[in-house]
Design an enzyme around this catalytic site. Structure first.
Site, PDB file in Angstrom:
ATOM      1  N   THR A  52       0.792  -1.215   0.260  1.00  9.62           N
ATOM      2  CA  THR A  52      -0.152   0.093  -0.106  1.00  9.62           C
ATOM      3  C   THR A  52       0.722   1.097   0.093  1.00  9.62           C
ATOM      4  O   THR A  52       2.149   1.168   0.412  1.00  9.62           O
ATOM      5  CB  THR A  52      -1.066  -0.039   1.103  1.00  9.62           C
ATOM      6  OG1 THR A  52      -1.493  -0.968   1.263  1.00  9.62           O
ATOM      7  CG2 THR A  52      -1.839   1.014   1.213  1.00  9.62           C
ATOM      8  N   SER A  66      -8.438  -1.517   5.552  1.00  7.39           N
ATOM      9  CA  SER A  66      -8.096  -0.455   6.626  1.00  7.39           C
ATOM     10  C   SER A  66      -7.635   0.556   6.225  1.00  7.39           C
ATOM     11  O   SER A  66      -7.366   1.720   7.127  1.00  7.39           O
ATOM     12  CB  SER A  66      -7.023  -1.212   7.439  1.00  7.39           C
ATOM     13  OG  SER A  66      -7.427  -2.290   8.146  1.00  7.39           O
TER      14      SER A  66
HETATM   15  N1  GLY Z   1      -4.997  -4.461   1.561  1.00  6.69           N
HETATM   16  C1  GLY Z   1      -4.924  -3.582   2.677  1.00  6.69           C
HETATM   17  C2  GLY Z   1      -6.191  -2.606   3.110  1.00  6.69           C
HETATM   18  O1  GLY Z   1      -6.868  -2.483   2.271  1.00  6.69           O
HETATM   19  O2  GLY Z   1      -6.163  -2.075   4.056  1.00  6.69           O
END
Ligand code: GLY
Length: 629
Positions: free
Chosen positions: A435, A502
């Site tokens: 991310t 998240s």
């Molecule tokens: N893949 C991490 C999130 O969506 O929080």
């Protein structure tokens, strides 16, 4: 966040307890002094709060005309160039995200999804765009169970076609540009096209990401060809990396628009790749892949969605973030509502941090029980964000750390007037830590806080052959199975459903005007990183760079909190353990740091401070259009 980057790039977290002000070392914050609280007198002043040794000057920039911050120099330069040439913050954010697909391809790019929170200066409104990936229409709640009904091994699932969701970023970029940008979608792709063609020198982070995901990159022929040496090794630092395939993909998107992707040849190629991952002849003989179920129609049907932001009031500020399918807004919001009942700024630091950890523990219990894709399951957003519900959770906290897993509360009116817990068993969860987060503000006062991802480092590990980008493994953000066969689980796979995230891109208004924009990568630690950064800035009155640099702790309804080594070494850590019964798992190499914040703060109208990480993973890049002299 990239674990090996932490190991290889950050020899030691530069900000250590020894360097911290008395406020960080256990005394109350500067709020105390201004409030004139007895017995705390001159422990810290705003001046000492600003003396943090930010060793990395490129991580902070102050000026006018617009500002950006991101993980890479290429993305931040792209954003600043767009702002300089008449684009607004939305254009800059799109250009930066597309560029991150080039120079940070293991955490970003058109194969992923994300959430964008935008402040629109003209209408003085916050809007959000959900570009989260969707599960193909053949998905069922049993997607990640084997033939005997047991959850699949995570690593097998992760690099299999079934983990790939329909990517949402291109639709999100196009929608953001069309609704709110000043430039065309094609123009916003230009900096990324240039960088992909011209190439750039492989950085330590790029190299380390390759090392981290090497087995998968080696096992798929398309990824091997694009990202590794002819012998299948990581590209050495300093090698010029060009990606003509991605340049061509972006050029075609620029020419034909998002329909080249959704309903076009690229969509078909993505579905084909998910169904038949291109396993390399060099892959080990026991390398297994489960074919995916995505079709070209699944890709064609994808829509990026406007969603109402979450909103809470906190200490006189208005805090907006992302609603479901992200759990970011409700969980950060609930934790802040719980914290609002304690005067954190005037508490001794250890006590304030105890409250921070416990509020987070409780909010995570509710997140696990209630948050999923609200188009599929009823999510009690109003309840989770209600002050009355928060009070019923706060009253569970006495002088000692709660025993995890804490049961969720009951966020439905009438809210309990006594302490609220149910007997539900919380579900286990596992989320990737890749991310990225970026921020942008423009001269007109528009602001963007934008988090996007392909989930794990290198996502599924599968590159779309000939198109130059990796596909996500976002479907592994669904729970593979409920905690028990009879436990209600809002986050199981279903056709078209988006897995719970998240990601917590956040914008804070003060007196109705933008004040802060903040966010982070880090899987479920995103929530605690954003929460802690807000508490540092708002309650502990740290400057923004200092709020970002301070050592982090993450409590997610596990027994022990995950903490950075510098947190564990600080004097307050001893008090937290001995007086409050908190326990810690110290983040050791290769998991040495938590999160990677990019943020900005309006110091006054038009004057912006952009701030990134000074040291974590080598630090980020903050830039402004006209630096203040
Ligand atoms: N893949 C991490 C999130 O969506 O929080």
């Amino acid at each position: 966040m990239h674990p090996l980057r932490a190991l290889l790039v950050v020899p030691a977290l530069v900000v250590t307890a020894a360097m911290l002000s008395p406020a960080d070392a256990g005394a109350p914050s500067s709020n105390v002094k201004r409030a004139g609280a007895a017995g705390t007198s001159d422990v810290v002043s705003a001046t000492t709060a600003d003396t943090l040794r930010v060793e990395n000057k490129r991580a902070v920039a102050v000026g006018t005309g617009g500002a950006v911050a991101s993980e890479t120099v290429g993305a931040s330069r792209a954003g600043r160039a767009v702002l300089k040439h008449g684009g607004n913050a939305i254009d800059a954010a799109v250009a930066m995200a597309a560029t991150l697909g080039v120079d940070d391809p293991f955490v970003a790019g058109p194969g992923g999804g994300g959430f964008m929170v935008i402040y629109l200066a003209d209408s003085k409104k916050i809007v959000t765009i959900d570009g989260r990936e969707t599960c193909p229409r053949r998905c069922t709640p049993k997607l990640f169970l084997d033939k005997s009904g047991n959850p699949l091994d995570f690593e097998l699932a992760r690099h299999s076609g079934i983990s790939i969701g329909v990517p949402g970023l291109v639709a999100q970029w196009a929608k953001a540009t069309r609704l709110y940008g000043r430039h065309s979608f094609a123009r916003n792709l230009r900096p990324a096209i240039r960088l992909a063609r011209r190439g750039f020198a492989v950085t330590q982070n790029f190299h380390d990401s390759t090392v981290e995901s090497l087995a998968d990159l080696q096992a798929f022929s398309s990824s091997r060809k694009l990202f590794l040496t002819p012998g299948g090794k990581p590209l050495p630092v300093g090698t010029i990396f060009r990606n003509p395939d991605l340049a061509r993909t972006y050029e075609r998107l620029a020419k034909y628009g998002p329909s080249y992707f959704y309903g076009g040849p690229l969509g078909s190629a993505i579905a084909h790749t998910a169904q038949r991952p291109p396993v390399a002849k060099q892959a080990p003989s026991d390398f297994r892949v489960i074919p995916g179920i995505m079709t070209a129609d699944d890709v064609r049907d994808y829509r990026a969605k406007n969603r109402r932001p979450t909103h809470i009031g906190y200490r006189g500020l208005d805090i907006f973030s992302m609603a479901p399918p992200s759990s970011g807004g409700t969980t950060v919001g609930e934790a802040l509502n719980i914290l609002s009942g304690w005067p954190l700024g005037s508490e001794p630091r250890a006590r304030a941090l105890f409250h921070y950890l416990e509020a987070s523990r409780l909010a995570f219990a509710d997140r696990g029980a209630y948050v999923g894709d609200s188009d599929y399951v009823p999510v009690p957003i109003a309840g989770l964000l209600s002050k009355a519900f928060a009070a019923s959770r706060r009253c569970l906290v006495h002088g000692q750390a709660l025993l995890s897993p804490v049961a969720p509360g009951t966020p439905y009116p009438p809210y309990p007037t006594s302490c609220s817990t149910s007997s539900t068993t919380p579900s286990a969860e596992r989320e990737g830590t890749s991310t990225n987060h970026l921020v942008a503000a423009d001269r007109w006062g528009n602001v963007v806080s934008y988090t996007n991802t392909i989930e794990q480092i290198a996502g599924s590990g599968i590159t779309v052959p000939g198109y130059g980008f990796l596909l996500n493994n976002e479907m592994t953000d669904f729970d593979f199975a409920p905690a028990t066969p009879t436990t209600y689980d809002p986050n199981l796979a279903a056709p078209g459903k988006r897995p719970r995230s998240s990601m917590s891109p956040t914008i804070v208004l003060r007196h109705g005007r933008p004040w802060l924009a903040v966010g982070s990568p880090g899987g479920s630690t995103i929530i605690t990183t954003v929460l802690q950064t807000l508490v540092n800035r708002i309650d502990f009155d740290m400057s923004l760079p200092r709020a970002i640099a301070a050592p982090r702790a993450s409590q997610r309804n596990y027994g022990a909190s995950l903490v950075e080594p510098a947190f564990a070494r600080a004097p307050y850590a001893t008090v937290l353990k001995e007086r409050y019964g908190e326990t810690f798992d110290v983040a050791e190499p290769p998991y040495e740091v938590i999160g990677f914040v990019n943020a900005l703060e309006f110091l006054k109208p038009g004057l912006v401070q952009a701030a990134s990480e000074p040291t974590r993973l080598g630090g980020g890049y903050a830039m402004v259009v006209h630096p203040r002299r």
